[in-house]
Design a protein around this motif. Structure first.
Motif, short mmCIF file in Angstrom:
data_model
loop_
_atom_site.label_atom_id
_atom_site.label_comp_id
_atom_site.label_asym_id
_atom_site.label_seq_id
_atom_site.Cartn_x
_atom_site.Cartn_y
_atom_site.Cartn_z
N PRO A 11 0.84 -1.21 0.00
CA PRO A 11 0.00 0.00 0.00
C PRO A 11 0.86 1.25 0.00
N ARG A 12 0.55 2.19 -0.86
CA ARG A 12 1.29 3.43 -0.92
C ARG A 12 0.60 4.49 -0.07
N PRO A 13 1.37 5.29 0.65
CA PRO A 13 0.76 6.33 1.47
C PRO A 13 0.04 7.36 0.61
N ALA A 14 -1.00 7.98 1.19
CA ALA A 14 -1.73 9.01 0.46
C ALA A 14 -0.78 10.16 0.11
N ARG A 15 -0.89 10.67 -1.11
CA ARG A 15 0.04 11.72 -1.52
C ARG A 15 -0.28 13.01 -0.78
N ALA A 16 0.77 13.77 -0.53
CA ALA A 16 0.61 15.02 0.21
C ALA A 16 -0.16 16.03 -0.63
N VAL A 17 -0.98 16.82 0.01
CA VAL A 17 -1.73 17.86 -0.68
C VAL A 17 -1.53 19.17 0.06
N ASP A 18 -1.67 20.25 -0.66
CA ASP A 18 -1.62 21.57 -0.05
C ASP A 18 -2.99 21.86 0.54
N ALA A 19 -3.06 21.98 1.87
CA ALA A 19 -4.36 22.09 2.56
C ALA A 19 -5.14 23.30 2.10
N GLY A 20 -4.48 24.45 2.01
CA GLY A 20 -5.18 25.66 1.60
C GLY A 20 -5.69 25.58 0.17
N GLU A 21 -4.86 25.00 -0.71
CA GLU A 21 -5.26 24.88 -2.11
C GLU A 21 -6.44 23.94 -2.25
N LEU A 22 -6.42 22.82 -1.50
CA LEU A 22 -7.52 21.87 -1.57
C LEU A 22 -8.81 22.47 -1.01
N ALA A 23 -8.70 23.22 0.08
CA ALA A 23 -9.89 23.87 0.64
C ALA A 23 -10.50 24.82 -0.37
N GLY A 24 -9.67 25.53 -1.11
CA GLY A 24 -10.18 26.42 -2.16
C GLY A 24 -10.87 25.66 -3.27
N ARG A 25 -10.31 24.50 -3.62
CA ARG A 25 -10.95 23.67 -4.66
C ARG A 25 -12.32 23.19 -4.22
N ILE A 26 -12.44 22.82 -2.94
CA ILE A 26 -13.74 22.38 -2.42
C ILE A 26 -14.76 23.50 -2.52
N ALA A 76 -6.72 8.78 5.59
CA ALA A 76 -7.40 8.94 4.30
C ALA A 76 -7.64 7.59 3.64
N GLY A 77 -8.81 7.46 3.02
CA GLY A 77 -9.10 6.28 2.24
C GLY A 77 -8.48 6.40 0.85
N PRO A 78 -8.62 5.38 0.02
CA PRO A 78 -8.07 5.43 -1.35
C PRO A 78 -8.63 6.63 -2.12
N ALA A 133 -12.98 20.09 13.66
CA ALA A 133 -13.62 19.29 12.62
C ALA A 133 -12.57 18.72 11.69
N LYS A 134 -12.95 17.65 11.01
CA LYS A 134 -12.13 17.08 9.96
C LYS A 134 -13.05 16.76 8.77
N VAL A 135 -12.52 16.94 7.57
CA VAL A 135 -13.26 16.55 6.38
C VAL A 135 -12.39 15.66 5.51
N TRP A 136 -13.01 14.64 4.96
CA TRP A 136 -12.36 13.74 4.00
C TRP A 136 -12.85 14.15 2.62
N VAL A 137 -11.93 14.31 1.69
CA VAL A 137 -12.27 14.83 0.37
C VAL A 137 -11.94 13.79 -0.70
N ASP A 138 -12.89 13.57 -1.60
CA ASP A 138 -12.64 12.72 -2.76
C ASP A 138 -11.84 13.55 -3.77
N LEU A 139 -10.58 13.19 -3.99
CA LEU A 139 -9.71 13.99 -4.84
C LEU A 139 -10.10 13.94 -6.31
N ALA A 140 -10.90 12.96 -6.69
CA ALA A 140 -11.34 12.88 -8.09
C ALA A 140 -12.46 13.86 -8.39
N THR A 141 -13.21 14.25 -7.35
CA THR A 141 -14.36 15.12 -7.56
C THR A 141 -14.28 16.43 -6.78
#
Length: 224
Positions: A15-30, A138-140, A159-167
């Motif tokens: 199993p490969r670890p979940a790739r690192a993401v930029d938290a601020g950038e991902l929050a903006g994408r959401i 994080a899940g797959p 709070a914590k949120v799990w984000v589907d990176l595909a969507t």
């Protein structure tokens, strides 16, 4: 060749670890994603834990959302409950008890933190200090964001949120309040922009139902 192939298969299976993401950038994408969609539907599983008693209630059902702020939150287990956030009122109906509670829309949307996340009313980039969560949680195909409210309130201290990176859509929300009670909601089968008729977000109490009109929110605890 056999040994090389065996090693390659082993490496692929690790199993490969979940790739690192930029938290601020991902929050903006959401935020951009939820601003762009007009509706979504999902099935949900929910675990609500009472810190004082240690008891956890498990609930499941279906969630529908349509802009601007129309919600149909239908719990089927362990008991049937229908929460409707309509244009002019909020109804919370308990089928077994035949009791219906009516609230103002502003009261519920402003006070129920889980609904604020799911309807996009909680602005991740403005309302929270955003940090990356633990990759192992994080899940797959997911990433986790940890959120600390800029202005904590009794109903939400972290709070914590799990984000589907595909969507770029939320797959899970975990909330803890001041008393260490937790609300953990997982969404499954999320569909963006389904066609939802407006009558899905209206409610008329059955004739045999006891109606509590404009009852205080604390009289019957709204689970979302």
């Amino acid at each position: 060749m056999f040994l090389a192939g065996l090693v390659a298969c082993f490496l692929l299976a690790v199993p490969r670890p979940a790739r690192a993401v930029d938290a601020g950038e991902l929050a903006g994408r959401i935020q951009k994603k939820y601003a762009a969609i007009s509706a979504f539907s999902a099935n949900f599983k929910q675990a609500i834990r009472n810190a004082a008693s240690g008891d956890t209630e498990h609930r499941s059902g279906q969630f529908l959302f349509k802009k601007p702020v129309l919600v149909r939150w239908e719990t089927v287990k362990p008991e049937k409950e229908l929460l409707i956030v309509g244009k002019d009122a909020v109804w919370d109906y308990f089928e077994e008890d035949k009791e219906a509670y009516r609230y103002s829309v502003a009261e519920v949307i402003s006070s129920k933190t889980m609904l604020r996340f799911l309807t996009g009313k909680a602005n991740l980039t403005e309302d929270f200090h955003v940090a990356p969560g633990k990759p192992e949680e994080a899940g797959p195909g997911q990433a986790v964001l940890q959120l600390a409210p800029r202005e904590p309130e009794p109903g939400l201290v972290l709070a914590k949120v799990w984000v589907d990176l595909a969507t770029d859509m939320i797959a899970r929300v975990y909330i803890q309040d001041f008393y260490a009670n937790t609300n953990d909601l997982t969404l499954e089968g999320v569909v963006a922009n389904p066609k939802l008729a407006d009558n899905l977000f209206t409610f008329t109490p059955p004739k045999d139902a006891k109606v509590h009109d404009n009852a205080p929110a604390k009289e019957r605890d709204l689970k979302p």
